[in-house]
Write a protein that holds these residues in place. Structure first.
Motif, mmCIF file in Angstrom:
data_model
loop_
_atom_site.group_PDB
_atom_site.id
_atom_site.type_symbol
_atom_site.label_atom_id
_atom_site.label_comp_id
_atom_site.label_asym_id
_atom_site.label_seq_id
_atom_site.Cartn_x
_atom_site.Cartn_y
_atom_site.Cartn_z
ATOM 1 N N ASN A 122 -63.548 -18.297 35.352
ATOM 2 C CA ASN A 122 -63.943 -19.625 34.852
ATOM 3 C C ASN A 122 -62.756 -20.585 34.837
ATOM 4 O OD1 ASN A 122 -62.501 -18.855 32.633
ATOM 5 N ND2 ASN A 122 -64.127 -19.218 31.147
ATOM 6 N N ALA A 139 -63.091 -24.565 23.748
ATOM 7 C CA ALA A 139 -63.697 -25.837 24.146
ATOM 8 C C ALA A 139 -63.774 -25.957 25.670
ATOM 9 C CB ALA A 139 -62.905 -27.000 23.568
ATOM 10 N N GLN A 140 -62.689 -25.585 26.338
ATOM 11 C CA GLN A 140 -62.695 -25.657 27.803
ATOM 12 C C GLN A 140 -63.770 -24.752 28.386
ATOM 13 O OE1 GLN A 140 -58.725 -24.652 29.020
ATOM 14 N NE2 GLN A 140 -57.884 -26.476 28.061
ATOM 15 N N ALA A 141 -63.933 -23.580 27.768
ATOM 16 C CA ALA A 141 -64.843 -22.591 28.332
ATOM 17 C C ALA A 141 -66.297 -23.040 28.278
ATOM 18 C CB ALA A 141 -64.690 -21.248 27.614
ATOM 19 N N VAL A 150 -70.969 -21.094 33.062
ATOM 20 C CA VAL A 150 -70.372 -19.756 32.975
ATOM 21 C C VAL A 150 -69.912 -19.565 31.525
ATOM 22 C CG1 VAL A 150 -68.539 -18.275 33.839
ATOM 23 C CG2 VAL A 150 -69.617 -19.914 35.369
ATOM 24 N N ASN A 174 -62.635 -17.630 18.922
ATOM 25 C CA ASN A 174 -62.352 -19.032 19.263
ATOM 26 C C ASN A 174 -63.455 -19.992 18.849
ATOM 27 O OD1 ASN A 174 -60.100 -17.925 20.348
ATOM 28 N ND2 ASN A 174 -60.603 -18.354 22.482
ATOM 29 N N PHE A 192 -64.803 -14.617 23.783
ATOM 30 C CA PHE A 192 -63.422 -14.156 23.708
ATOM 31 C C PHE A 192 -63.247 -13.046 22.684
ATOM 32 C CE2 PHE A 192 -63.434 -18.591 24.966
ATOM 33 C CZ PHE A 192 -62.485 -18.676 25.960
ATOM 34 N N PHE A 235 -64.844 -23.104 16.735
ATOM 35 C CA PHE A 235 -64.154 -24.330 16.327
ATOM 36 C C PHE A 235 -64.037 -24.356 14.804
ATOM 37 C CE2 PHE A 235 -66.591 -25.794 20.217
ATOM 38 C CZ PHE A 235 -65.570 -25.411 21.069
ATOM 39 N N MET A 256 -68.428 -17.946 28.133
ATOM 40 C CA MET A 256 -67.321 -17.012 27.914
ATOM 41 C C MET A 256 -67.263 -16.636 26.434
ATOM 42 S SD MET A 256 -64.194 -16.067 29.577
ATOM 43 C CE MET A 256 -62.654 -15.357 29.034
ATOM 44 N N ARG A 280 -73.143 -19.536 20.634
ATOM 45 C CA ARG A 280 -72.581 -20.792 21.167
ATOM 46 C C ARG A 280 -72.593 -20.772 22.689
ATOM 47 N NH1 ARG A 280 -66.382 -22.364 19.999
ATOM 48 N NH2 ARG A 280 -66.055 -20.553 21.354
ATOM 49 N N LEU A 290 -59.843 -20.613 33.619
ATOM 50 C CA LEU A 290 -58.864 -20.774 32.539
ATOM 51 C C LEU A 290 -57.481 -20.423 33.092
ATOM 52 C CD1 LEU A 290 -60.590 -19.394 29.318
ATOM 53 C CD2 LEU A 290 -60.012 -21.756 29.868
ATOM 54 N N GLU A 312 -59.135 -23.212 24.411
ATOM 55 C CA GLU A 312 -59.843 -22.416 25.417
ATOM 56 C C GLU A 312 -61.329 -22.321 25.096
ATOM 57 O OE1 GLU A 312 -57.819 -18.702 26.045
ATOM 58 O OE2 GLU A 312 -56.333 -19.710 27.308
ATOM 59 N N ARG A 315 -67.919 -24.785 34.306
ATOM 60 C CA ARG A 315 -67.647 -23.955 33.119
ATOM 61 C C ARG A 315 -68.835 -23.926 32.172
ATOM 62 N NH1 ARG A 315 -61.813 -26.115 32.189
ATOM 63 N NH2 ARG A 315 -60.530 -24.559 33.238
#
Ligand SMILES: Nc1ncnc2c1ncn2[C@@H]1O[C@H](COP(=O)(O)OP(=O)(O)OP(=O)(O)O)[C@@H](O)[C@H]1O
Ligand SMILES: [Mg+2]
Lengths: 256, 246
Positions: free
Chosen positions: A51, B137-139, A95, A103, A99, A105, A97, A165, A53, B135, A92
């Motif tokens: 993706n 947010a970007q993802a 796709v 992550n 983690f 917010f 992701m 999310r 990153l 990351e 993105r």
């Protein structure tokens, strides 16, 4: 059935350190692929290259972008992800992701976490985004916690919200990078249960994991990575009961 | 009796001038801190931009970076009193004798000065945010601007609020240097009043108390805001939220 990813000769260097040395993998829609391998073999780097990153050094990633889909037909446009003109942010959003470290917010409650991407990236209305967010929060069993902030939640709860999310964006494929590795043992189960449900419902998933039970029982294909290459791949039964490569045998004897 | 008598006289005679001084000082400090904060945030967002893919844009980006670094270092490395003289008289020099109106000039000078300091505060704030927040947010496909404005900056703001409050308090006091270009703030009023009354000590004693009251009030208000920004310590479970969503 279309091909979500066609990855050829994917390479990634960090300075002089070549971490991915030419990965070749095709991922079909509906597949659940477990990526296993020892620490430092490049599993996370591989996922992060998918993706973008991390920016791959060389190779090709072709993404099968579903431009139209109905009950009978699916129209797919294959695009080269590493093309200079490729729209990375839009890609993105397709796709998802998840983690290892969640992550979520920290400045938003659970509901907002699951809505902000839908509103800002996909341009959905607040009502639509909220309904969709709650649908997936229900799926992961976190719908009662819409008002909670990430700091109010346990690790397992955070990870389930993070999965919701990602799902709320209605992605074509979900990437998981060791989603249970940061969790206390008693919380691993609740997250794996959610992932199993997703796998059974036909989601396309690529899961980097140290959970050999999940790899063996839930995934449709297992990929064993070693020192930046795919050393062996096959269906779970074959990999776990009859591995062909010496390094696969060694790895499995250590983790099983 | 003499001291309190004189103070009483100063206050009753010059309350209007003192009030104008307090008002202008507060106005300059408040506006400049807010504008400085905006500058600081924009600079922070710019400086964390990922390098552009296009080579030409990347060069422009780099030039912008250097210009911002120069701006910040110049304004942090010279006294504001000198900055106000250079800007005020520099403008007069360039425009062939025309001078800037005083209040806008004051707002401009203190704002860009504060912007330079707050840029560094914001930079520290952004660095301290966990990489996972970017990351995450970007993802999900957020752009850099969306990532910064929706996820990162709100968290940075909460963390840097004490430091920004400190800048505000410093600004209340430091607007006094603007008297060198004749801005009618509190210190300027004090010099004028003391010339009329010849009671230098008493006048400045009054002004001293006024400065303290201003800064201390602001400090108390900021504490309140900090508390409010911390958010609730608990949350409530929601039963059947799906109905609410319909
Ligand atoms: N940003 C980076 N800069 C330099 N080297 C990196 C970077 N990220 C990863 N590496 C290196 O790449 C190699 C592979 O790392 P990666 O995180 O992909 O391994 P992994 O298979 O996911 O391991 P683990 O199971 O521990 O998560 C490691 O040697 C690591 O030090
Ligand atoms: Mg890893």
């Amino acid at each position: 059935m279309y091909k979500v990813f066609q990855i050829t000769n994917l390479k990634k260097d960090f300075g002089a350190n070549q971490v991915l040395k030419g990965i070749n993998l095709t991922v079909n829609a509906g597949e659940v692929i477990s990526v296993i391998g020892s620490s430092g073999s490049g599993k996370s780097t591989f996922l992060r290259c998918l993706n973008l990153l991390e920016k791959p050094t060389d190779g090709k990633i072709v993404f099968g972008d579903v431009v139209q889909s109905s009950a009978e037909t699916i129209v797919v446009s294959n695009c080269n992800v590493l093309d200079a003109a490729f729209d990375v942010t839009k890609y993105r959003s397709k796709v998802g992701m998840v983690f290892q470290s969640f992550n979520l917010f920290n400045n938003m409650n659970v509901l907002k976490n699951c809505m902000v991407g839908q509103c800002k990236v996909l341009g959905r209305s607040k009502e639509e985004a909220k309904a969709n967010a709650i649908k997936y929060l229900q799926l992961v069993g976190m719908d009662k916690y819409v008002n909670a902030r990430p700091r109010h939640l346990s690790g397992g709860q955070k990870q389930r919200v993070a999965i919701a999310r990602a799902l709320a964006m209605d992605p074509q494929v979900l990437l998981f990078d060791e989603p249970t590795s940061a969790l206390d043992p008693e919380m691993v189960g609740e997250v794996l249960d959610v992932m199993t449900t997703l796998a059974k419902s036909g989601r396309t998933m690529i899961v980097v994991t140290h959970e050999m039970g999940f790899a063996r029982d839930v995934s449709t294909r297992v990929v064993f990575m070693d020192q930046g290459v795919i050393a062996e791949e096959g269906d779970p039964q074959q990999i776990f009961t009859n591995p062909q490569q010496e390094r696969t045998k060694q790895f499995l004897s250590r983790v099983l | 009796m003499g001291f309190f008598n004189t103070v009483y006289k100063i206050i009753t005679t010059y309350w209007k001038q003192l009030l104008i001084g307090v008002g202008n000082t507060m106005l300059i400090a408040l506006v400049s801190t807010i504008v400085g904060l905006l500058i600081g945030i924009l600079v922070g967002i710019y400086r964390t931009l990922p390098p552009a893919r296009n080579g030409f844009v990347r060069v422009l980006q780099k030039i912008g970076d250097v210009l911002l670094a120069i701006y910040i270092e110049v304004f942090r490395s010279t006294p504001m009193m000198v900055q106000s003289m250079v800007i005020y008289w520099g403008y007069a020099f360039m425009s062939g004798g025309k001078t800037l109106p005083l209040l806008p000039a004051a707002l401009f000078i203190v704002s860009i000065n504060t912007g330079a300091y707050i840029s560094e505060i914001v930079r520290g704030g952004i660095i301290s945010i966990d990489k996972g927040q970017f990351e995450g947010a970007q993802a999900i496909g957020m752009t850099h601007w969306q990532t910064m404005t929706k996820v990162v900056v709100p968290q940075v703001l909460r963390n840097i609020l004490p430091a920004v409050g400190n800048e505000f308090v410093i600004n209340i006091k430091d607007t006094s240097v603007l008297n060198v270009i004749g801005v009618v703030e509190l210190f300027y009023q004090a010099t004028v009043i003391s010339k009329f009354t010849w009671a230098t000590f008493e006048t400045y004693a009054v002004v001293c108390v006024l400065y303290f009251v201003m800064t201390f009030t602001i400090t108390l208000i900021l504490r309140r805001i900090e508390k409010a920004m911390e958010g609730k310590a608990h949350f409530d479970l929601v039963e059947a939220p799906s109905k609410e969503a319909m």
